[in-house]
Design a protein around this motif. Structure first.
Motif, short mmCIF file in Angstrom:
data_model
loop_
_atom_site.label_atom_id
_atom_site.label_comp_id
_atom_site.label_asym_id
_atom_site.label_seq_id
_atom_site.Cartn_x
_atom_site.Cartn_y
_atom_site.Cartn_z
N SER A 81 0.84 -1.12 -0.14
CA SER A 81 0.13 0.01 0.00
C SER A 81 0.93 1.20 -0.22
O SER A 81 0.57 2.32 -0.77
N PHE A 82 1.89 1.17 0.52
CA PHE A 82 2.96 2.34 0.84
C PHE A 82 3.51 2.64 -0.37
O PHE A 82 3.89 3.85 -0.91
N LEU A 83 3.69 1.74 -1.48
CA LEU A 83 4.40 1.99 -2.62
C LEU A 83 3.54 2.22 -3.82
O LEU A 83 4.21 2.44 -5.09
N THR A 84 2.49 1.76 -3.71
CA THR A 84 1.49 1.91 -5.08
C THR A 84 0.65 2.99 -4.81
O THR A 84 0.23 3.70 -3.95
N TRP A 85 0.20 3.72 -6.21
CA TRP A 85 -0.86 4.73 -6.28
C TRP A 85 -0.34 5.86 -5.57
O TRP A 85 -1.19 6.55 -5.17
N ARG A 86 0.90 6.41 -5.45
CA ARG A 86 1.41 7.20 -4.35
C ARG A 86 1.15 8.69 -5.03
O ARG A 86 0.48 9.74 -4.35
N LYS A 87 1.22 8.94 -6.22
CA LYS A 87 1.23 10.11 -7.16
C LYS A 87 -0.35 10.75 -7.02
O LYS A 87 -0.64 11.70 -6.55
N ASN A 88 -1.16 9.68 -7.48
CA ASN A 88 -2.67 10.11 -7.33
C ASN A 88 -3.27 10.38 -6.07
O ASN A 88 -4.16 11.19 -5.76
N THR A 89 -2.68 9.69 -5.14
CA THR A 89 -3.01 9.56 -3.56
C THR A 89 -2.84 11.03 -3.14
O THR A 89 -3.48 11.72 -2.57
N ARG A 90 -1.53 11.41 -3.20
CA ARG A 90 -1.07 12.79 -3.15
C ARG A 90 -1.84 13.81 -3.61
O ARG A 90 -2.07 15.02 -2.79
N LYS A 91 -2.33 13.61 -5.00
CA LYS A 91 -2.99 14.89 -5.62
C LYS A 91 -4.47 15.00 -4.70
O LYS A 91 -4.93 15.99 -4.73
N TYR A 375 -12.14 8.82 -6.24
CA TYR A 375 -11.96 10.17 -5.72
C TYR A 375 -11.45 11.23 -6.86
O TYR A 375 -11.76 12.21 -6.68
N ARG A 376 -10.54 10.56 -7.76
CA ARG A 376 -9.91 11.47 -8.75
C ARG A 376 -10.96 11.90 -9.51
O ARG A 376 -10.67 13.15 -10.29
N GLN A 377 -12.07 11.29 -9.75
CA GLN A 377 -13.15 11.69 -10.73
C GLN A 377 -13.93 12.79 -10.05
O GLN A 377 -14.73 13.43 -10.77
N LEU A 378 -14.13 12.86 -8.72
CA LEU A 378 -14.98 13.92 -8.00
C LEU A 378 -14.47 15.13 -7.93
O LEU A 378 -13.44 15.65 -7.93
N SER A 379 -15.62 16.05 -8.10
CA SER A 379 -15.35 17.30 -7.94
C SER A 379 -15.24 17.62 -6.41
O SER A 379 -15.62 16.75 -5.36
N ASP A 380 -14.93 19.11 -6.08
CA ASP A 380 -14.96 19.45 -4.63
C ASP A 380 -16.16 19.14 -3.89
O ASP A 380 -16.30 19.13 -2.72
N ILE A 381 -17.53 19.13 -4.60
CA ILE A 381 -18.99 18.88 -3.90
C ILE A 381 -18.76 17.64 -3.29
O ILE A 381 -19.51 17.82 -2.18
N MET A 382 -18.58 16.61 -3.59
CA MET A 382 -18.53 15.39 -3.12
C MET A 382 -17.26 14.51 -2.70
O MET A 382 -17.19 13.68 -2.06
N LEU A 383 -16.25 15.19 -2.95
CA LEU A 383 -14.86 14.77 -2.49
C LEU A 383 -14.65 14.21 -1.33
O LEU A 383 -14.40 13.18 -0.65
N LEU A 384 -14.92 15.57 -0.44
CA LEU A 384 -14.77 15.28 1.08
C LEU A 384 -15.81 14.30 1.76
O LEU A 384 -15.17 13.57 2.57
N LEU A 419 -20.27 9.02 -6.97
CA LEU A 419 -19.82 9.36 -8.19
C LEU A 419 -21.01 9.59 -9.08
O LEU A 419 -21.02 10.78 -9.73
N VAL A 420 -22.01 9.00 -8.64
CA VAL A 420 -23.58 9.34 -9.79
C VAL A 420 -23.90 10.85 -9.12
O VAL A 420 -24.37 11.67 -10.09
N LEU A 421 -23.84 11.06 -7.88
CA LEU A 421 -24.42 12.55 -7.45
C LEU A 421 -23.74 13.54 -7.97
O LEU A 421 -24.10 14.55 -8.47
N ASP A 422 -22.16 13.30 -8.02
CA ASP A 422 -21.21 14.27 -8.64
C ASP A 422 -21.52 14.61 -10.00
O ASP A 422 -21.49 15.64 -10.51
N ILE A 423 -21.64 13.39 -10.72
CA ILE A 423 -21.81 13.44 -12.25
C ILE A 423 -23.19 14.46 -12.36
O ILE A 423 -23.25 15.17 -13.40
N TRP A 424 -24.23 13.89 -11.73
CA TRP A 424 -25.73 14.68 -11.82
C TRP A 424 -25.47 16.09 -11.43
O TRP A 424 -26.15 16.81 -12.27
N CYS A 425 -24.87 16.32 -10.42
CA CYS A 425 -24.70 17.76 -10.02
C CYS A 425 -23.73 18.73 -10.86
O CYS A 425 -24.19 20.04 -11.10
N THR A 426 -22.77 18.14 -11.39
CA THR A 426 -21.78 19.03 -12.21
C THR A 426 -21.93 18.79 -13.71
O THR A 426 -21.57 19.54 -14.44
N HIS A 427 -22.77 17.80 -14.00
CA HIS A 427 -23.07 17.73 -15.46
C HIS A 427 -21.86 17.52 -16.20
O HIS A 427 -21.54 17.67 -17.45
#
Length: 436
Positions: A81-91, A375-384, A419-427
């Motif tokens: 877990s420590f070594l994988t997907w670090r770049k996107n997790t940091r973002k 998480y990468r797909q979500l806008s700030d509306i649903m991310l947190l 994801l569904v709510l975010d897509i629907w709200c942000t179109h």
């Protein structure tokens, strides 16, 4: 025996050092569900198993297998877990910390989640009148409160009512609680005390709504999610004082409910006694103990195989076995026949398939981190709301079978619904070719 005890303490100490290194220098990793599960496993199971090493040596026919499971799982799991997907997790972590201050969710999100909660609770109370719920029994009939709690959720025969209310506890309320809390903070920043009071009242309403079964943990679970969302916005700061204070606050409500359920007067002495003994025992010893029971049963009675997975057993025309209930009846003195000794899926799957289940458990652990793609797909509306809710939902891996976490405890539902709510709200369109 001395070698066994030393082996346990050495590996546990090494694991603690590794996690301390992560907390100090790689804190962004903590939004990965696998890492949350592993660190919780360390504090709730590995430490307890280490300090009870002498007892485990004398209790189990093969204590080395238990030691292997409680140490290899966090060490192997955390290393990958420590070594994988670090770049996107940091973002994702930076987006949470640096996003617009307490961005307000669209009203569509609030309306949908609130409507789902109201409809589900109305259906639940129509099926189980309020005077028959576990919450009512806590205040009026404490001698039967335990059975009323079982009848109010676990023993509901109507699957639609049961799962709709479970989704209130595990999906809708967690997401909405973070939204309400953010709006409360935003109202305070804008110096709008009336709006702030409204959102506090709504949060209190959510706490009541998730407590109808009389169970002690749902309300504490919501409070913990709110607190974790607050920490995420601050970058997950390390402050022992605030951590201990939050820990006491989160456990206060279930402690008070326990005292009421047992018909005892709530005073400072009893409150602290229950908080420091019963609640801490439940958190930092019982998860290890139930796992120990599963291992003991398997080593003495044999592995139960596919029968331990009821839905799969039925498909294969095999008589299903509720392993948690079987272990609970075997190893406890409870008067309730529906008692379940739920445990970490690592131990339950061992009781089904033996040591061959270990690599499967690790793969399942790492699969949780595919949530980073969501998480990468979500806008700030649903991310947190999504990250906070999914992170705490993953904790049920400590006390449930793996597939149960994804559906019954809402981990997979939270990701999909967010994801569904975010897509629907942000179109916006989601890129299914995004690389993790």
């Amino acid at each position: 025996m001395q070698l066994f005890v030393a082996f346990n303490f050495f590996l546990c100490f090494y694991t603690s050092l590794f996690f301390g290194f992560i907390l100090l220098y790689h804190r962004f990793i903590l939004i990965k569900p696998s890492m949350i599960v592993i660190i919780s496993f360390h504090f709730m199971i590995q430490l307890a198993g280490t300090f009870r090493a002498e007892y485990i040596w004398s209790y189990l026919p093969n204590p080395w297998m238990f030691a292997f499971l409680i140490h290899a799982f966090p060490l192997f799991g955390a290393s990958v877990s420590f070594l994988t997907w670090r770049k996107n997790t940091r973002k994702v972590f930076k987006r949470i910390v640096n996003s617009q201050l307490y961005i307000r969710a669209r009203n569509k999100v609030v309306i949908i989640l609130f409507a789902c909660i109201i409809i589900s609770i109305i259906a639940y109370l129509y099926y189980i009148p309020f005077y028959q719920t576990g919450l009512w029994a806590v205040f009026t009939d404490f001698t039967n409160a335990a059975q009323a709690r079982e009848n109010s959720l676990k023993l509901i025969s109507n699957p639609l009512i049961k799962y709709s209310y479970l989704f209130v506890l595990k999906v809708f309320s967690p997401l909405l609680s973070v939204v309400f809390f953010n709006r409360f903070i935003f109202s305070m920043k804008k110096k709008s005390p009336i709006k702030a009071i409204v959102y506090i009242a709504l949060l209190l309403g959510l706490l009541v709504g998730v407590s109808f079964s009389g169970a002690r943990t749902p309300a504490a679970y919501i409070i913990l999610i709110i607190y974790f969302s607050f920490l995420l916005r601050k970058g997950l700061p390390i402050n022992p004082f605030y951590t201990i204070a939050a820990f006491i606050i989160v456990l206060s409500l279930p402690t008070v409910l326990t005292l009421w359920r047992e018909g005892k007067e709530v005073n400072a002495f009893l409150f602290w006694n229950y908080l420091s003994s019963a609640m801490l025992q439940r958190l930092f010893h019982l998860p290890m103990l139930t796992g120990l029971w599963h291992i003991h049963y398997a080593q003495n009675q044999g592995f139960i195989g596919i029968a331990g997975i009821p839905k799969l057993a039925v498909l294969l025309n095999i008589e299903p076995i509720n392993m948690a209930n079987l272990v609970g009846i075997t190893y406890t003195n409870s008067r309730i026949e529906s008692v379940s000794a739920n445990t970490c899926y690592l131990f339950s799957y061992y009781s089904y398939f033996g040591w061959l289940s270990f690599p499967i458990c690790l793969l399942g652990l790492w699969l949780l981190d595919y949530s980073i793609w969501i998480y990468r797909q979500l806008s700030d509306i649903m991310l947190l709301p999504c990250v906070a809710s999914a992170s705490l939902s993953s904790l049920f891996c400590i006390s449930s079978d793996y597939t149960t976490v994804w559906l019954t405890h809402g981990f997979g539902i939270i990701l999909i619904l967010s994801l569904v709510l975010d897509i629907w709200c942000t179109h916006k369109k989601t890129s299914f070719n995004s690389k993790i």
